[in-house]
Design a protein around this motif. Sequence first.
Motif, PDB file in Angstrom:
ATOM      1  N   MET A 132     -37.385  -3.324   0.170  1.00 60.74           N
ATOM      2  CA  MET A 132     -38.300  -4.399  -0.235  1.00 60.74           C
ATOM      3  C   MET A 132     -39.623  -3.818  -0.714  1.00 60.74           C
ATOM      4  N   THR A 133     -40.102  -4.327  -1.854  1.00 66.10           N
ATOM      5  CA  THR A 133     -41.425  -3.965  -2.335  1.00 66.10           C
ATOM      6  C   THR A 133     -42.178  -5.245  -2.643  1.00 66.10           C
ATOM      7  N   LYS A 134     -43.114  -5.564  -1.775  1.00 64.30           N
ATOM      8  CA  LYS A 134     -43.864  -6.796  -1.982  1.00 64.30           C
ATOM      9  C   LYS A 134     -45.108  -6.467  -2.793  1.00 64.30           C
ATOM     10  N   LYS A 135     -45.291  -7.199  -3.900  1.00 63.41           N
ATOM     11  CA  LYS A 135     -46.450  -6.936  -4.753  1.00 63.41           C
ATOM     12  C   LYS A 135     -47.009  -8.243  -5.240  1.00 63.41           C
ATOM     13  N   VAL A 136     -48.338  -8.276  -5.430  1.00 65.61           N
ATOM     14  CA  VAL A 136     -48.909  -9.448  -6.080  1.00 65.61           C
ATOM     15  C   VAL A 136     -48.922  -9.146  -7.567  1.00 65.61           C
ATOM     16  N   MET A 137     -48.194  -9.928  -8.310  1.00 65.52           N
ATOM     17  CA  MET A 137     -48.114  -9.648  -9.741  1.00 65.52           C
ATOM     18  C   MET A 137     -47.949 -10.922 -10.565  1.00 65.52           C
ATOM     19  N   GLU A 138     -48.271 -10.771 -11.857  1.00 65.19           N
ATOM     20  CA  GLU A 138     -48.117 -11.878 -12.774  1.00 65.19           C
ATOM     21  C   GLU A 138     -46.623 -12.171 -12.951  1.00 65.19           C
ATOM     22  N   ALA A 139     -46.258 -13.436 -13.060  1.00 61.48           N
ATOM     23  CA  ALA A 139     -44.842 -13.800 -13.197  1.00 61.48           C
ATOM     24  C   ALA A 139     -44.219 -13.114 -14.419  1.00 61.48           C
ATOM     25  N   SER A 140     -44.975 -12.985 -15.515  1.00 65.81           N
ATOM     26  CA  SER A 140     -44.469 -12.282 -16.708  1.00 65.81           C
ATOM     27  C   SER A 140     -44.118 -10.840 -16.367  1.00 65.81           C
TER      28      SER A 140
ATOM     29  N   ILE B  36     -40.028  -7.350  -5.321  1.00 60.28           N
ATOM     30  CA  ILE B  36     -39.277  -6.828  -6.469  1.00 60.28           C
ATOM     31  C   ILE B  36     -38.158  -5.872  -6.050  1.00 60.28           C
ATOM     32  N   THR B  37     -37.771  -5.915  -4.814  1.00 61.83           N
ATOM     33  CA  THR B  37     -36.606  -5.191  -4.287  1.00 61.83           C
ATOM     34  C   THR B  37     -36.504  -3.747  -4.824  1.00 61.83           C
ATOM     35  N   THR B  38     -35.323  -3.158  -4.805  1.00 59.95           N
ATOM     36  CA  THR B  38     -35.205  -1.772  -5.279  1.00 59.95           C
ATOM     37  C   THR B  38     -34.137  -1.673  -6.347  1.00 59.95           C
ATOM     38  N   LYS B  39     -34.304  -0.667  -7.216  1.00 60.41           N
ATOM     39  CA  LYS B  39     -33.389  -0.511  -8.344  1.00 60.41           C
ATOM     40  C   LYS B  39     -31.961  -0.260  -7.864  1.00 60.41           C
ATOM     41  N   LYS B  40     -31.841   0.460  -6.771  1.00 61.96           N
ATOM     42  CA  LYS B  40     -30.522   0.799  -6.235  1.00 61.96           C
ATOM     43  C   LYS B  40     -29.738  -0.482  -5.894  1.00 61.96           C
TER      44      LYS B  40
END
Lengths: 391, 100
Positions: free
Chosen positions: A1-9, A180-184
């Motif tokens: 798990m990767t929690k980030k504050v980011m723009e929806a785009s 944004i979870t992980t690529k794996k």
Amino acid sequence: MTKKVMEASHAIAEAIKMIEPDVIAAYPITPQTHIVERLSDFVADGELKSQYINVDSEFSALSACIGASATGCRAYSSTSSQGLALMFELLFITSGMRLPVCMSEVNRALSAPINIWNDHQDAISCRDSGWLQFYVETGQEAFDLSLMQFKISEDKDVLLPSMVCMDGFTLSHVYEPVDITTKKLVEDFVPRYKPVHAVLDPEQPLTQGPIGFPSEYMEIRYAQCAALNNSIKTIEKVFKGFSDKFPVQIKNSRPERYYHVEEYQLHDAEIAFVAMGSMCGTIKDVVDRLRNRGEKVGLLKLITYRPFPKDAIKKSLKGIKKIAVLEKAISPGVGGVLCDEIAGVLYKTDTQPDIRSFIVGFGGRDVKLDHIEKIYEMTKNDKGSKEEWMF
Amino acid sequence: MIDFEKVKQTVGGKKITLGAVLKSDGSTVATKTGGWRSLRPVTDFSKCVKCGNCWTFCPDASYKKNEKGYFEVNLDYCKGCGICSEVCPVKCISMVREEK
């Protein structure tokens, strides 16, 4: 798990980066720009190995995606409003050729008068193009659906293009916490596309997009429509698989379990709102307020719009007496599009609910708590007409 | 490679493929389009100089060279567009109405 504050785009751009389309072809248009700018950054910085084709228009963008997908690779585009309108002819070609092109559609009003802000008229006007359409409420849903759409579109029983529709500005330019979870994990969930009918192979030359004579055209269209209808099962399967693999990390950022629709406080409701997209967040707030006052009200949010989840809608709205459909698109001369379709689904059901259409939020007009409370009062007290414009 | 048997389905008694994909070999030969024609090219071989312009420019690849080196049209596929007649340098191809 990767929690980030980011723009929806940017959340969508992160999803597409994990998906690694072989070809990205897009033409920048407000409010889609932040997605494609970020993607072209990724490609330029060597973080994403896609072929990024700079094109002269949206017509060329989707044409390039069709060509790419017809060789058997994974193709992606993104657009808004006038851009989608310019793609109109090609939307039908993509679905007719059964090419699983995926698109992020950032909803914006159509000209004239020119307007860059949000409503749903652009995508709703393309509802008959044979594309799958999903509408998202949050940045998290935008991220998740952008992953899922590839798995759905590329399924051998579906093989149809899809668009994830996200409200321009009111969602696309809003910063929210997103897992944004992980690529794996994403690679496990969405394997590489293995074409079954469209490849570029000199050993086996093919004709794609040939003429369909009156003797065959109808059968080919039937097969295409049947695939879209049947995709409802694949979508359900993918939603279930995703919900199992990626449990909710951020509270209220998405439904606990993905499904065609999300029910909010509908269990004992007598009056229900029906809506799609980011305004569902505002409606949920109003539902909470009204519930505190003892009102029996709930919300039915549609995530899957094409194919239209008829059974899910019927089940969710069973026993509801009054329905207020809030919509950001209209078919002039008829009225609210979603309202008509909901009414069609509920025709000849036991309760025969009273259904009203409320036109809201055209051209970026704010959909406020007050609007929704007023809509509730009007619906409850049978005030106003069957189609009300909430200015 | 595409397994065409796998992408075929039967709809209303007809076999169709996914996305109307065709094996390229033979499909354009099987579909005879000559019936669309209202004008037919007729070559006066006494004037013909065997330049092959008609063969080069025919959009339907309907012309073929015969053993004497002349170019003959295959009326099963010629749609009667008249390009051969236009590009002929010695004007030996005339377009004749089909009913005549």
